[in-house]
Design an enzyme around this catalytic site. Sequence first.
Site, PDB file in Angstrom:
ATOM      1  N   ASP A   1     -82.675  -7.662  14.685  1.00 22.89           N
ATOM      2  CA  ASP A   1     -83.317  -7.236  15.934  1.00 22.89           C
ATOM      3  C   ASP A   1     -82.563  -7.935  17.071  1.00 22.89           C
ATOM      4  O   ASP A   1     -81.734  -8.819  16.822  1.00 22.89           O
ATOM      5  CB  ASP A   1     -84.808  -7.642  15.884  1.00 22.89           C
ATOM      6  CG  ASP A   1     -85.623  -7.118  17.047  1.00 22.89           C
ATOM      7  OD1 ASP A   1     -85.127  -6.243  17.790  1.00 22.89           O
ATOM      8  OD2 ASP A   1     -86.767  -7.582  17.235  1.00 22.89           O
TER       9      ASP A   1
ATOM     10  N   HIS B   1     -95.375  -7.294  15.264  1.00 22.79           N
ATOM     11  CA  HIS B   1     -95.165  -5.874  15.568  1.00 22.79           C
ATOM     12  C   HIS B   1     -95.527  -5.070  14.301  1.00 22.79           C
ATOM     13  O   HIS B   1     -94.663  -4.476  13.647  1.00 22.79           O
ATOM     14  CB  HIS B   1     -93.696  -5.657  15.961  1.00 22.79           C
ATOM     15  CG  HIS B   1     -93.435  -4.356  16.660  1.00 22.79           C
ATOM     16  ND1 HIS B   1     -94.421  -3.430  16.929  1.00 22.79           N
ATOM     17  CD2 HIS B   1     -92.276  -3.826  17.144  1.00 22.79           C
ATOM     18  CE1 HIS B   1     -93.882  -2.390  17.548  1.00 22.79           C
ATOM     19  NE2 HIS B   1     -92.585  -2.604  17.694  1.00 22.79           N
TER      20      HIS B   1
ATOM     21  N   ARG C   1     -92.205   6.106  12.885  1.00 27.71           N
ATOM     22  CA  ARG C   1     -93.255   5.502  13.723  1.00 27.71           C
ATOM     23  C   ARG C   1     -94.335   6.550  13.991  1.00 27.71           C
ATOM     24  O   ARG C   1     -95.530   6.267  13.965  1.00 27.71           O
ATOM     25  CB  ARG C   1     -92.668   5.012  15.065  1.00 27.71           C
ATOM     26  CG  ARG C   1     -91.700   3.835  14.974  1.00 27.71           C
ATOM     27  CD  ARG C   1     -92.388   2.545  14.604  1.00 27.71           C
ATOM     28  NE  ARG C   1     -93.462   2.189  15.508  1.00 27.71           N
ATOM     29  CZ  ARG C   1     -93.320   1.576  16.697  1.00 27.71           C
ATOM     30  NH1 ARG C   1     -92.109   1.217  17.110  1.00 27.71           N
ATOM     31  NH2 ARG C   1     -94.372   1.284  17.446  1.00 27.71           N
TER      32      ARG C   1
ATOM     33  N   CYS D   1     -85.306  -2.040  14.480  1.00 29.61           N
ATOM     34  CA  CYS D   1     -86.469  -1.414  15.128  1.00 29.61           C
ATOM     35  C   CYS D   1     -86.086  -0.659  16.389  1.00 29.61           C
ATOM     36  O   CYS D   1     -86.826   0.229  16.816  1.00 29.61           O
ATOM     37  CB  CYS D   1     -87.524  -2.470  15.430  1.00 29.61           C
ATOM     38  SG  CYS D   1     -87.001  -3.714  16.615  1.00 29.61           S
TER      39      CYS D   1
ATOM     40  N   GLN E   1     -94.396  -1.400  13.578  1.00 29.85           N
ATOM     41  CA  GLN E   1     -92.975  -1.253  13.254  1.00 29.85           C
ATOM     42  C   GLN E   1     -92.743  -1.418  11.756  1.00 29.85           C
ATOM     43  O   GLN E   1     -92.050  -0.622  11.120  1.00 29.85           O
ATOM     44  CB  GLN E   1     -92.163  -2.305  14.037  1.00 29.85           C
ATOM     45  CG  GLN E   1     -90.675  -2.190  13.820  1.00 29.85           C
ATOM     46  CD  GLN E   1     -90.120  -0.887  14.358  1.00 29.85           C
ATOM     47  OE1 GLN E   1     -90.348  -0.562  15.509  1.00 29.85           O
ATOM     48  NE2 GLN E   1     -89.405  -0.138  13.536  1.00 29.85           N
TER      49      GLN E   1
ATOM     50  N   ARG F   1     -99.809  -3.238  23.954  1.00 26.93           N
ATOM     51  CA  ARG F   1     -98.554  -4.003  23.872  1.00 26.93           C
ATOM     52  C   ARG F   1     -98.646  -5.094  24.932  1.00 26.93           C
ATOM     53  O   ARG F   1     -98.750  -4.810  26.122  1.00 26.93           O
ATOM     54  CB  ARG F   1     -97.343  -3.098  24.126  1.00 26.93           C
ATOM     55  CG  ARG F   1     -96.051  -3.891  24.332  1.00 26.93           C
ATOM     56  CD  ARG F   1     -94.811  -3.047  24.290  1.00 26.93           C
ATOM     57  NE  ARG F   1     -94.520  -2.631  22.922  1.00 26.93           N
ATOM     58  CZ  ARG F   1     -93.349  -2.143  22.514  1.00 26.93           C
ATOM     59  NH1 ARG F   1     -92.356  -2.005  23.373  1.00 26.93           N
ATOM     60  NH2 ARG F   1     -93.172  -1.786  21.256  1.00 26.93           N
TER      61      ARG F   1
HETATM   62  N1  NVA Z   1     -88.326  -8.155  19.226  1.00 32.21           N
HETATM   63  C1  NVA Z   1     -88.245  -7.104  20.215  1.00 32.21           C
HETATM   64  C2  NVA Z   1     -88.756  -5.826  19.648  1.00 32.21           C
HETATM   65  C3  NVA Z   1     -88.698  -4.641  20.562  1.00 32.21           C
HETATM   66  C4  NVA Z   1     -89.277  -3.405  19.953  1.00 32.21           C
HETATM   67  C5  NVA Z   1     -89.028  -7.500  21.455  1.00 32.21           C
HETATM   68  O1  NVA Z   1     -90.126  -8.053  21.304  1.00 32.21           O
HETATM   69  O2  NVA Z   1     -88.540  -7.280  22.554  1.00 32.21           O
HETATM   70  N1   CP Z   2     -89.217  -0.366  18.242  1.00 26.67           N
HETATM   71  C1   CP Z   2     -90.030  -0.263  19.316  1.00 26.67           C
HETATM   72  O1   CP Z   2     -91.179  -0.693  19.302  1.00 26.67           O
HETATM   73  O2   CP Z   2     -89.463   0.383  20.370  1.00 26.67           O
HETATM   74  P1   CP Z   2     -90.036   0.487  21.859  1.00 26.67           P
HETATM   75  O3   CP Z   2     -89.907  -0.878  22.474  1.00 26.67           O
HETATM   76  O4   CP Z   2     -89.151   1.492  22.518  1.00 26.67           O
HETATM   77  O5   CP Z   2     -91.467   0.923  21.810  1.00 26.67           O
END
Ligand code: NVA
Ligand code: CP
Length: 306
Positions: free
Chosen positions: A220, A131, A288, A260, A134, A104
Amino acid sequence: MQIKHFLQFNDLTSDEYEHLFERTRRIKEQFKAYQTYHPLHDRTLVMIFEKASTRTRLSFEAGMQQLGGSAIYLNTRDSQLGRGEPVEDAAQVISRMSDIVMIRTFEQEIIERFAANSRVPVINGLTNEYHPCQILADIYTYIEQRGNIKGKTVAWIGDSNNVCNTWLQAAEVLDFNVHVSTPPGYEVEPERAGLYGTDHYEEFRDPMEAARDADLVTTDVWTSMGFEAENEERMRDFADWQVDGDMMRVANKDAVFMHCLPAHRGEEVAAEVIDGPQSVVWDEAENRLHTQKALMEYLLLGKITG
Ligand code: NVA
Ligand code: CP
């Protein structure tokens, strides 16, 4: 066997998704029946986090253990990654000590560079652009709840972020449509989204029009990780892009709501929607786990049946 990475949704074909959905169903069923399944015995997953996470970390770590392997957590704060070690060097070393890596991070380019120097499969656990894990879980959840997603309409309300881009890629791979409504200035950037064309999505100025007759409504956070400096401005710009009860009422009667997570009630979604009868967010989060187990199995062992 050639190494297969999962860096964006269109790294896999619709046939491969078909296989993953079938394996997910089977793996989930076995897990619910407390049947031991250890195909990844002695395999090691390394998880690298440069951003916060609850679901992604938990689902990968628990998933790998449930498949008989182990998982190691690294973050930028207390590894050399945060002190400027080149990503190429980190990839060489980490991939000699593990069987599969999940990352990540910020720019997609970072994970691409890591993968290019890795001896083992690399999975995108979220970048600024995508992502894919997801949306793998989201589409599995839709299939579980309502059946095939082919030809259906997904309404995306809000920011054209990593999750939105991945929905758009998925629409091309699995042949469904996305109706997108973003505030002015936050429109989809097809190149950044990694799209082949514009056939599978339509942009709407009015979020109500995007939601009309949709089979799935999703949104989101208004401010994704890494964009916190824009938060105040985004709160103003996105104020009319909340998924509320009125919006769900113009969607199809049996439409589901997905998010998500983490969610901000009263911002991108009203509590009545996320906590209401059309919401499938808890199944979505649980899936997930099951979908990523199928994904790791596939990337490490290929197409297995049974
Ligand atoms: N769009 C959000 C998703 C978190 C799972 C982010 O990137 O923070
Ligand atoms: N939806 C998702 O990826 O959640 P986290 O940021 O908690 O991993």
